[in-house]
Design a protein around this motif. Structure first.
Motif, PDB file in Angstrom:
ATOM      1  N   VAL A 142     -30.843  39.550   9.142  1.00 24.53           N
ATOM      2  CA  VAL A 142     -32.139  40.405   9.511  1.00 24.53           C
ATOM      3  C   VAL A 142     -32.971  39.409  10.204  1.00 24.53           C
ATOM      4  N   GLY A 143     -32.894  38.516  10.308  1.00 25.39           N
ATOM      5  CA  GLY A 143     -34.006  37.351  10.470  1.00 25.39           C
ATOM      6  C   GLY A 143     -33.265  36.792  11.743  1.00 25.39           C
ATOM      7  N   LEU A 144     -32.128  35.845  11.769  1.00 28.21           N
ATOM      8  CA  LEU A 144     -31.553  36.149  13.224  1.00 28.21           C
ATOM      9  C   LEU A 144     -31.706  37.232  14.246  1.00 28.21           C
ATOM     10  N   GLY A 145     -31.682  38.612  13.617  1.00 28.41           N
ATOM     11  CA  GLY A 145     -31.895  39.986  14.924  1.00 28.41           C
ATOM     12  C   GLY A 145     -33.216  40.191  14.882  1.00 28.41           C
ATOM     13  N   LEU A 146     -34.243  39.688  14.152  1.00 30.42           N
ATOM     14  CA  LEU A 146     -36.096  39.682  14.725  1.00 30.42           C
ATOM     15  C   LEU A 146     -35.963  38.253  15.276  1.00 30.42           C
ATOM     16  N   VAL A 147     -35.805  37.130  15.242  1.00 30.57           N
ATOM     17  CA  VAL A 147     -36.332  35.814  16.326  1.00 30.57           C
ATOM     18  C   VAL A 147     -35.835  36.436  17.758  1.00 30.57           C
ATOM     19  N   THR A 148     -36.664  35.234  18.733  1.00 27.57           N
ATOM     20  CA  THR A 148     -36.154  35.287  20.282  1.00 27.57           C
ATOM     21  C   THR A 148     -35.908  33.851  19.651  1.00 27.57           C
ATOM     22  N   SER A 149     -35.917  32.871  20.747  1.00 28.79           N
ATOM     23  CA  SER A 149     -35.693  31.812  21.327  1.00 28.79           C
ATOM     24  C   SER A 149     -35.871  31.669  23.050  1.00 28.79           C
ATOM     25  N   GLY A 150     -36.326  31.019  23.461  1.00 22.81           N
ATOM     26  CA  GLY A 150     -36.393  30.304  24.905  1.00 22.81           C
ATOM     27  C   GLY A 150     -35.280  29.793  25.082  1.00 22.81           C
ATOM     28  N   ASP A 151     -34.149  29.341  24.649  1.00 27.98           N
ATOM     29  CA  ASP A 151     -33.642  28.457  24.853  1.00 27.98           C
ATOM     30  C   ASP A 151     -32.332  29.232  25.349  1.00 27.98           C
ATOM     31  N   PRO A 152     -31.730  29.502  26.438  1.00 26.80           N
ATOM     32  CA  PRO A 152     -30.752  30.365  26.809  1.00 26.80           C
ATOM     33  C   PRO A 152     -29.808  30.865  26.024  1.00 26.80           C
ATOM     34  N   HIS A 153     -28.709  29.715  25.684  1.00 25.56           N
ATOM     35  CA  HIS A 153     -27.649  29.711  24.314  1.00 25.56           C
ATOM     36  C   HIS A 153     -27.844  29.460  23.369  1.00 25.56           C
ATOM     37  N   ILE A 154     -28.941  29.740  22.537  1.00 26.70           N
ATOM     38  CA  ILE A 154     -29.260  30.261  21.601  1.00 26.70           C
ATOM     39  C   ILE A 154     -30.058  31.686  21.491  1.00 26.70           C
ATOM     40  N   ALA A 155     -30.263  32.190  22.968  1.00 26.38           N
ATOM     41  CA  ALA A 155     -30.996  33.625  22.989  1.00 26.38           C
ATOM     42  C   ALA A 155     -29.978  34.264  22.563  1.00 26.38           C
ATOM     43  N   MET A 192     -44.113  36.777  18.155  1.00 20.56           N
ATOM     44  CA  MET A 192     -44.527  36.676  16.924  1.00 20.56           C
ATOM     45  C   MET A 192     -43.417  35.482  15.797  1.00 20.56           C
ATOM     46  N   ASN A 193     -42.274  36.112  15.981  1.00 20.74           N
ATOM     47  CA  ASN A 193     -41.224  35.521  15.463  1.00 20.74           C
ATOM     48  C   ASN A 193     -41.274  36.254  13.489  1.00 20.74           C
ATOM     49  N   LEU A 194     -41.470  37.342  13.603  1.00 19.90           N
ATOM     50  CA  LEU A 194     -41.627  37.731  12.135  1.00 19.90           C
ATOM     51  C   LEU A 194     -40.476  38.292  11.239  1.00 19.90           C
ATOM     52  N   GLY A 195     -39.407  37.471  12.398  1.00 15.38           N
ATOM     53  CA  GLY A 195     -38.291  37.781  11.380  1.00 15.38           C
ATOM     54  C   GLY A 195     -37.983  36.991  10.292  1.00 15.38           C
ATOM     55  N   VAL A 196     -38.394  35.963  10.519  1.00 15.82           N
ATOM     56  CA  VAL A 196     -38.768  34.803   9.411  1.00 15.82           C
ATOM     57  C   VAL A 196     -39.604  35.549   7.774  1.00 15.82           C
ATOM     58  N   VAL A 197     -40.607  36.422   8.018  1.00 11.15           N
ATOM     59  CA  VAL A 197     -40.983  36.892   7.673  1.00 11.15           C
ATOM     60  C   VAL A 197     -40.333  38.084   6.738  1.00 11.15           C
TER      61      VAL A 197
END
Length: 96
Positions: A33-46, A65-70
């Motif tokens: 759930v956490g990985l599915g709800l966060v975003t990244s500016g790095d194209p490899h991690i994105a 907001m990276n609400l995935g962590v919460v």
């Protein structure tokens, strides 16, 4: 720790499982759930994150907001609270 407490309170020493399936299940689901709800500016991690967000949500305020962590913490706590009693671990009183 539990064995130390039992040694000093007169309870019989027992073998305790080192790993409980409710904790592992909660960790795995919360990680997804956490990985599915966060975003990244790095194209490899994105490529590995944000799979639960639509394209519009990932580029908008929700993605920033990276609400995935919460949400991951809340999911882990709720899932562990629901499944911990099903594990069959002894209670602090020694009987179940």
């Amino acid at each position: 720790m539990e064995q130390w407490r039992r040694r000093h309170t007169g309870f019989e020493l027992t073998s305790l499982r080192a790993l409980g399936w409710p904790a592992v299940l909660s960790l795995a689901v919360a990680t997804a759930v956490g990985l599915g709800l966060v975003t990244s500016g790095d194209p490899h991690i994105a490529r590995a994150v944000g799979f639960l967000l639509t394209d519009g949500a990932a580029r908008g305020t929700l993605g920033a907001m990276n609400l995935g962590v919460v949400m991951a913490l809340a999911v882990a706590a709720a899932l562990y609270a629901c499944t911990a009693s099903l594990a069959g671990r002894p209670t602090s009183g020694g009987t179940r």
